[in-house]
Design an enzyme around this catalytic site. Structure first.
Site, PDB file in Angstrom:
ATOM      1  CB  SER A 123      -0.888  -0.005   1.247  1.00  0.00           C
ATOM      2  OG  SER A 123      -1.458   1.268   1.476  1.00  0.00           O
ATOM      3  CB  SER A 124       0.452   4.571  -1.473  1.00  0.00           C
ATOM      4  OG  SER A 124      -0.872   4.829  -1.046  1.00  0.00           O
ATOM      5  CB  CYS A 125      -0.316   3.690   4.107  1.00  0.00           C
ATOM      6  SG  CYS A 125      -0.265   1.938   4.536  1.00  0.00           S
ATOM      7  CE1 TYR A 152      -2.939  -3.310   5.448  1.00  0.00           C
ATOM      8  CE2 TYR A 152      -2.260  -1.235   4.461  1.00  0.00           C
ATOM      9  CZ  TYR A 152      -2.738  -2.514   4.332  1.00  0.00           C
ATOM     10  OH  TYR A 152      -3.011  -3.014   3.085  1.00  0.00           O
ATOM     11  CE  LYS A 156      -0.397  -5.165   3.197  1.00  0.00           C
ATOM     12  NZ  LYS A 156      -0.551  -6.477   2.514  1.00  0.00           N
ATOM     13  CG  HIS A 195      -9.761   2.144   2.057  1.00  0.00           C
ATOM     14  ND1 HIS A 195      -9.817   0.780   1.907  1.00  0.00           N
ATOM     15  CD2 HIS A 195      -8.614   2.402   2.747  1.00  0.00           C
ATOM     16  CE1 HIS A 195      -8.748   0.224   2.462  1.00  0.00           C
ATOM     17  NE2 HIS A 195      -8.005   1.191   2.987  1.00  0.00           N
TER      18      HIS A 195
END
Length: 328
Positions: A123-125, A152, A156, A195
């Site tokens: 994920s881009s987070c 999270y 990742k 989301h």
């Protein structure tokens, strides 16, 4: 020393064997179901999936038994515990523990049973909260994470590093891809677990159906977000497996963004809501901007093809057709 300098893989990507067994972990989710559809359309004949009721990926013994039985040639790891700001902020232990166990179990089993090509989805987070925009892949681990979803993100990041470790230690051509905010058919429209885009679709559509005078959204509406249709994401996944190899994760997005306020206004128009939109500024905004630099993806020969207006209209139509059976 960079990940590229430590990498031990000597591999030239090419077309995948359409008859090779292909396991999609998380095949019922937003991303996994889109990948399944794409692979079927591309002529893959031996797709394998298990629901969470059939195979709990947090159960290490069960995961190893599954790989021993099925022996997939290819794997996409799209299974994850996911959620929006509220869920991530309230249940960080769940998001960290569940995702770490899912990843470690699947990747360890894939290693033991000789999976030839594997794509790990993150994920881009994973990137720092205040990373320079647009965010390049080399921004990873250069600053503090967004605190509302740091648990999270750490899980990742651990997955990316495990992919790099497998490449370095075992020479296997496994890769990672980091998608931006995804949306489309099969999304989670739960009021508490979704989301931002599906949450807004549900909120505005319910308001339109009930004749509500106003809708209240979290935050200020000023954060900027990038959105990618999940069918584009699925196409990018297959393209990367056939055209890219390297230890560094690849950003997958459109390269353009909009404000949350703009996306809310667009959804209101699509669903026919004519009331007022209010903003609860006591609630968190999250990261101010999160736009991915997709140069590496473009260099690999792929760009997004589904525009936001087109994708949003089709997603609203899907939501309305399936609203009675959606997960809460």
């Amino acid at each position: 020393m960079s990940a590229d300098e430590r990498d031990q893989v000597d591999f030239n990507p090419s077309a995948l064997d359409r008859d090779g067994r292909f396991y999609i972990a998380g095949h019922r989710g937003l991303v996994g179901s889109a990948i399944w559809r794409r692979l079927e359309a591309e002529g893959f004949t031996d797709l394998v999936g298990r629901t969470s009721a059939e195979l709990d990926l947090k159960d290490r013994d069960a995961v190893f038994a599954f790989f021993a039985e099925t022996k997939p040639k290819y794997v996409v790891l799209a299974a994850a515990k996911v959620g929006g700001i509220l869920a991530n902020n309230n249940y960080p232990v769940d998001f960290l523990s569940d995702n770490l166990r899912i990843q470690v179990n699947v990747l360890d089993a894939a290693l033991k049973y000789g999976v030839a090509r594997l794509l790990f989805l993150g994920s881009s987070c994973i990137y720092p909260r205040l990373a320079p925009q647009p965010i390049r892949e080399d921004s990873l681990l250069t600053g503090h994470l967004e605190p509302t979803n740091d648990a999270y993100a750490i899980a990742k990041i651990a997955g990316i590093l495990q992919i790099q470790a497998v490449r370095r230690q075992y020479g296997l051509p496994w890769i990672s891809a980091m998608p931006t905010n995804l949306y489309g058919p099969g999304d989670n429209f739960s009021p508490t677990g979704s989301h931002v885009l599906p949450a807004l679709i549900r909120r505005y559509d319910e308001a339109a159906q009930s004749g509500a005078a106003s809708v209240t959204n979290w935050g200020t509406g000023t954060p900027r977000r990038e959105f990618l249709h999940v069918d584009d994401m699925a196409a990018a996944c297959l393209h990367l497996m056939e055209h890219y190899d390297g230890p560094e994760q690849v950003n997958v997005g459109t390269g353009s963004d909009v404000t949350i306020r703009e996306i809310a206004e667009s959804i209101a128009r699509v669903v026919g809501f004519t009331g007022a939109t209010e903003w609860d500024t006591s609630k968190p905004d999250g990261t101010p901007q999160k736009l991915l630099d997709v140069s590496k993806l473009a260099d690999a020969g792929w760009t997004a093809g589904i525009g936001l207006d087109e994708g949003m209209a089709s997603t609203v139509a899907w939501y309305r057709e399936n609203v009675e059976s959606l997960r809460e």
